[in-house]
Motif scaffolding. Structure first.
Motif, PDB file in Angstrom:
ATOM      1  N   PRO A 159      17.679  -4.972  20.545  1.00 43.60           N
ATOM      2  CA  PRO A 159      16.407  -5.430  19.982  1.00 43.60           C
ATOM      3  C   PRO A 159      16.622  -6.562  18.969  1.00 43.60           C
ATOM      4  N   ALA A 160      15.596  -7.396  18.863  1.00 41.86           N
ATOM      5  CA  ALA A 160      15.627  -8.489  17.887  1.00 41.86           C
ATOM      6  C   ALA A 160      14.585  -8.215  16.809  1.00 41.86           C
ATOM      7  N   SER A 161      14.807  -8.772  15.647  1.00 43.21           N
ATOM      8  CA  SER A 161      13.867  -8.610  14.538  1.00 43.21           C
ATOM      9  C   SER A 161      13.739  -9.926  13.802  1.00 43.21           C
ATOM     10  N   SER A 162      12.703 -10.012  12.973  1.00 43.08           N
ATOM     11  CA  SER A 162      12.554 -11.194  12.126  1.00 43.08           C
ATOM     12  C   SER A 162      12.514 -10.748  10.664  1.00 43.08           C
ATOM     13  N   LEU A 163      13.022 -11.612   9.799  1.00 44.15           N
ATOM     14  CA  LEU A 163      13.013 -11.362   8.357  1.00 44.15           C
ATOM     15  C   LEU A 163      12.138 -12.414   7.708  1.00 44.15           C
ATOM     16  N   ARG A 164      11.094 -11.957   6.996  1.00 45.14           N
ATOM     17  CA  ARG A 164      10.186 -12.902   6.361  1.00 45.14           C
ATOM     18  C   ARG A 164       9.908 -12.492   4.922  1.00 45.14           C
ATOM     19  N   ILE A 165       9.435 -13.462   4.156  1.00 50.49           N
ATOM     20  CA  ILE A 165       8.997 -13.197   2.786  1.00 50.49           C
ATOM     21  C   ILE A 165       7.477 -13.092   2.817  1.00 50.49           C
ATOM     22  N   ALA A 166       6.962 -11.913   2.549  1.00 54.40           N
ATOM     23  CA  ALA A 166       5.511 -11.685   2.625  1.00 54.40           C
ATOM     24  C   ALA A 166       4.798 -12.494   1.533  1.00 54.40           C
ATOM     25  N   PRO A 167       3.630 -13.051   1.849  1.00 52.18           N
ATOM     26  CA  PRO A 167       2.908 -13.861   0.857  1.00 52.18           C
ATOM     27  C   PRO A 167       2.116 -13.039  -0.159  1.00 52.18           C
ATOM     28  N   GLY A 168       2.103 -11.759  -0.023  1.00 47.54           N
ATOM     29  CA  GLY A 168       1.346 -10.897  -0.942  1.00 47.54           C
ATOM     30  C   GLY A 168       1.374  -9.473  -0.423  1.00 47.54           C
ATOM     31  N   HIS A 169       0.410  -8.695  -0.870  1.00 46.23           N
ATOM     32  CA  HIS A 169       0.360  -7.293  -0.455  1.00 46.23           C
ATOM     33  C   HIS A 169      -1.068  -6.775  -0.520  1.00 46.23           C
ATOM     34  N   GLY A 170      -1.286  -5.650   0.124  1.00 47.30           N
ATOM     35  CA  GLY A 170      -2.603  -5.023   0.114  1.00 47.30           C
ATOM     36  C   GLY A 170      -2.807  -4.198  -1.152  1.00 47.30           C
ATOM     37  N   PRO A 171      -3.847  -3.343  -1.137  1.00 46.04           N
ATOM     38  CA  PRO A 171      -4.130  -2.511  -2.318  1.00 46.04           C
ATOM     39  C   PRO A 171      -2.940  -1.639  -2.690  1.00 46.04           C
ATOM     40  N   VAL A 172      -2.741  -1.492  -4.002  1.00 37.71           N
ATOM     41  CA  VAL A 172      -1.634  -0.667  -4.504  1.00 37.71           C
ATOM     42  C   VAL A 172      -2.054   0.793  -4.512  1.00 37.71           C
ATOM     43  N   ARG A 173      -1.184   1.636  -3.981  1.00 33.56           N
ATOM     44  CA  ARG A 173      -1.462   3.071  -3.914  1.00 33.56           C
ATOM     45  C   ARG A 173      -0.443   3.819  -4.768  1.00 33.56           C
ATOM     46  N   VAL A 174      -0.892   4.888  -5.413  1.00 31.05           N
ATOM     47  CA  VAL A 174       0.030   5.711  -6.186  1.00 31.05           C
ATOM     48  C   VAL A 174       0.728   6.667  -5.229  1.00 31.05           C
ATOM     49  N   SER A 175       1.894   7.130  -5.637  1.00 26.03           N
ATOM     50  CA  SER A 175       2.614   8.110  -4.834  1.00 26.03           C
ATOM     51  C   SER A 175       2.766   9.386  -5.647  1.00 26.03           C
ATOM     52  N   ALA A 176       3.476  10.352  -5.104  1.00 24.82           N
ATOM     53  CA  ALA A 176       3.697  11.597  -5.845  1.00 24.82           C
ATOM     54  C   ALA A 176       4.419  11.322  -7.153  1.00 24.82           C
ATOM     55  N   ASP A 177       5.250  10.293  -7.176  1.00 25.47           N
ATOM     56  CA  ASP A 177       5.908   9.852  -8.403  1.00 25.47           C
ATOM     57  C   ASP A 177       5.087   8.699  -8.978  1.00 25.47           C
ATOM     58  N   PRO A 178       4.446   8.888 -10.150  1.00 26.14           N
ATOM     59  CA  PRO A 178       3.588   7.818 -10.685  1.00 26.14           C
ATOM     60  C   PRO A 178       4.330   6.510 -10.933  1.00 26.14           C
ATOM     61  N   ALA A 179       5.652   6.573 -11.112  1.00 23.58           N
ATOM     62  CA  ALA A 179       6.428   5.353 -11.349  1.00 23.58           C
ATOM     63  C   ALA A 179       6.806   4.645 -10.057  1.00 23.58           C
ATOM     64  N   ARG A 180       6.319   5.134  -8.926  1.00 27.54           N
ATOM     65  CA  ARG A 180       6.567   4.477  -7.629  1.00 27.54           C
ATOM     66  C   ARG A 180       5.214   4.113  -7.033  1.00 27.54           C
ATOM     67  N   ARG A 181       4.895   2.820  -6.999  1.00 26.66           N
ATOM     68  CA  ARG A 181       3.625   2.377  -6.417  1.00 26.66           C
ATOM     69  C   ARG A 181       3.878   1.728  -5.064  1.00 26.66           C
ATOM     70  N   LEU A 182       2.995   2.012  -4.128  1.00 26.98           N
ATOM     71  CA  LEU A 182       3.192   1.584  -2.747  1.00 26.98           C
ATOM     72  C   LEU A 182       2.117   0.595  -2.332  1.00 26.98           C
ATOM     73  N   ALA A 183       2.488  -0.367  -1.474  1.00 21.61           N
ATOM     74  CA  ALA A 183       1.509  -1.322  -0.942  1.00 21.61           C
ATOM     75  C   ALA A 183       2.004  -1.824   0.404  1.00 21.61           C
ATOM     76  N   VAL A 184       1.058  -2.139   1.276  1.00 24.81           N
ATOM     77  CA  VAL A 184       1.404  -2.718   2.584  1.00 24.81           C
ATOM     78  C   VAL A 184       1.581  -4.228   2.408  1.00 24.81           C
ATOM     79  N   PRO A 185       2.734  -4.790   2.787  1.00 20.03           N
ATOM     80  CA  PRO A 185       2.919  -6.244   2.669  1.00 20.03           C
ATOM     81  C   PRO A 185       1.914  -7.002   3.522  1.00 20.03           C
ATOM     82  N   ALA A 186       1.494  -8.159   3.022  1.00 15.87           N
ATOM     83  CA  ALA A 186       0.554  -8.991   3.774  1.00 15.87           C
ATOM     84  C   ALA A 186       1.236  -9.596   4.992  1.00 15.87           C
ATOM     85  N   ALA A 187       0.423  -9.899   5.996  1.00 18.56           N
ATOM     86  CA  ALA A 187       0.970 -10.531   7.208  1.00 18.56           C
ATOM     87  C   ALA A 187       1.325 -11.984   6.914  1.00 18.56           C
ATOM     88  N   GLY A 188       2.165 -12.533   7.788  1.00 18.57           N
ATOM     89  CA  GLY A 188       2.523 -13.946   7.647  1.00 18.57           C
ATOM     90  C   GLY A 188       3.612 -14.172   6.624  1.00 18.57           C
TER      91      GLY A 188
END
Length: 338
Positions: A159-188
């Motif tokens: 399999p092949a893959s691509s490595l990119r630098i995301a231009p931003g991210h979606g809404p920030v979500r809290v996790s079970a650990d408050p010091a770990r915040r999660l977000a989906v990287p933006a496309a492109g």
């Protein structure tokens, strides 16, 4: 088989422990969880000065590594002090860029690695197929994303893959650990490399991430055990310390045995860097840390639930670390696959 650290490795771990104690890392973790990353980023600079991120990169890119055993020593200390931020992801990104350079794709490493090593830049990493989220993308200076790009041309190319630098991210979500915040990287964003070598480098980066996450979990478990032992020595019931009760002693002894069983697996995995060895270390350290969290919560009683008590910083890290970069089921499957 015995795994003994050298005098230099022990001294490195002791110096990190002393530095993180004086820096009041738990306060930085609380500020990070409250949305103020400044104390955590100041701590990040001190970790870079101590050479933590240099351990993941070769000398050609301002590093001193890769040195997996020293990384395990460092990340056990980071877990013991509840250090916030995408430290695992930055080391994994450095490993990915290093492996890409080793395969002949040196451009991204020349451009990005020196900044990660010196602490001038921070990174988080998302590898598609292992979950959609990136950790702390709202604070990291750079969000690297590995996406699947289908099969490479040619028989047996994989399999092949691509490595990119995301231009931003979606809404920030809290996790079970408050010091770990999660977000989906933006496309492109900018694609910095692609092809089958990116897929292979990402697989290696995933192994490195699992190894240092396991070390972090071991440190979290040891911190929970230390605090619980101290607590049961000073809390009394029926006129005697709670820790003098046989049932409490047995619970703490079981916790210690679980953590000490994980330690040689971690160092063995760091020496071999075999995928199955790393998976075995990850599942063992993760389960031991989670068991330490359950024991700590039970033996502290109601005070263990309170957010104001520092124990909560480690209690809320144990389960996310157990599942990060490979759940126990995923890791057991890797062990069985050899």
């Amino acid at each position: 088989m015995r795994f003994l650290l050298t005098d230099e490795q022990r001294a490195f771990g002791d110096s990190l422990d002393a530095m993180l104690t004086s820096a009041n890392a738990p306060a930085a973790a609380r500020a990070w969880a409250a949305g103020d990353p400044a104390p955590g980023l100041a701590l990040w600079s001190r970790l870079a000065e101590a050479g933590v991120f240099a351990l993941a990169a070769p000398e050609a890119y301002e590093g001193v590594g890769p040195l997996p055993v020293e990384l395990v020593v460092a990340f056990a200390a980071l877990g013991r002090h509840a250090v916030p931020g995408p430290v695992v992801e930055t080391v994994a990104a450095a490993a990915l860029l290093t492996r890409l350079a080793d395969s002949g794709e040196a451009g991204p490493a020349k451009r990005l690695l020196p900044g990660l090593v010196t602490g001038e830049s921070t990174a988080t990493l998302a590898i598609r197929g292992r979950g959609p989220y990136a950790l702390d993308a709202d604070v990291a200076g750079m969000t690297l994303v590995v996406s699947e790009a289908g099969a490479a041309p040619g028989p047996g190319a994989g399999p092949a893959s691509s490595l990119r630098i995301a231009p931003g991210h979606g809404p920030v979500r809290v996790s079970a650990d408050p010091a770990r915040r999660l977000a989906v990287p933006a496309a492109g964003g900018e694609v910095v490399a692609d092809g089958v070598e990116v897929a292979r480098a990402a697989a290696y980066a995933g192994d490195v991430a699992r190894l240092v996450t396991a070390a972090q979990a071991l440190g979290v478990g040891l911190a929970l055990l230390d605090r619980t032992v101290a607590y049961v020595k000073q809390r009394t019931q029926f006129g005697v310390p709670v820790g003098s009760f046989q049932a409490v002693k047995h619970r703490l002894a079981d916790t210690l045995i679980g953590l000490e069983f994980a330690r040689p697996l971690l160092y063995g995995a760091a020496l071999s860097m075999a995928t199955a060895d790393i998976a075995a270390a990850k599942v063992t350290a993760g389960e031991a840390a989670y068991a330490a969290a359950r024991a700590a919560l039970q033996l502290h009683g109601a005070v263990g639930y309170t957010d104001e008590f520092d124990l909560s910083l480690w209690l809320r890290k144990a389960r996310p670390l157990r599942d990060a970069w490979g759940t126990p089921a995923h890791c057991r499957a890797r062990v069985l696959a050899g």
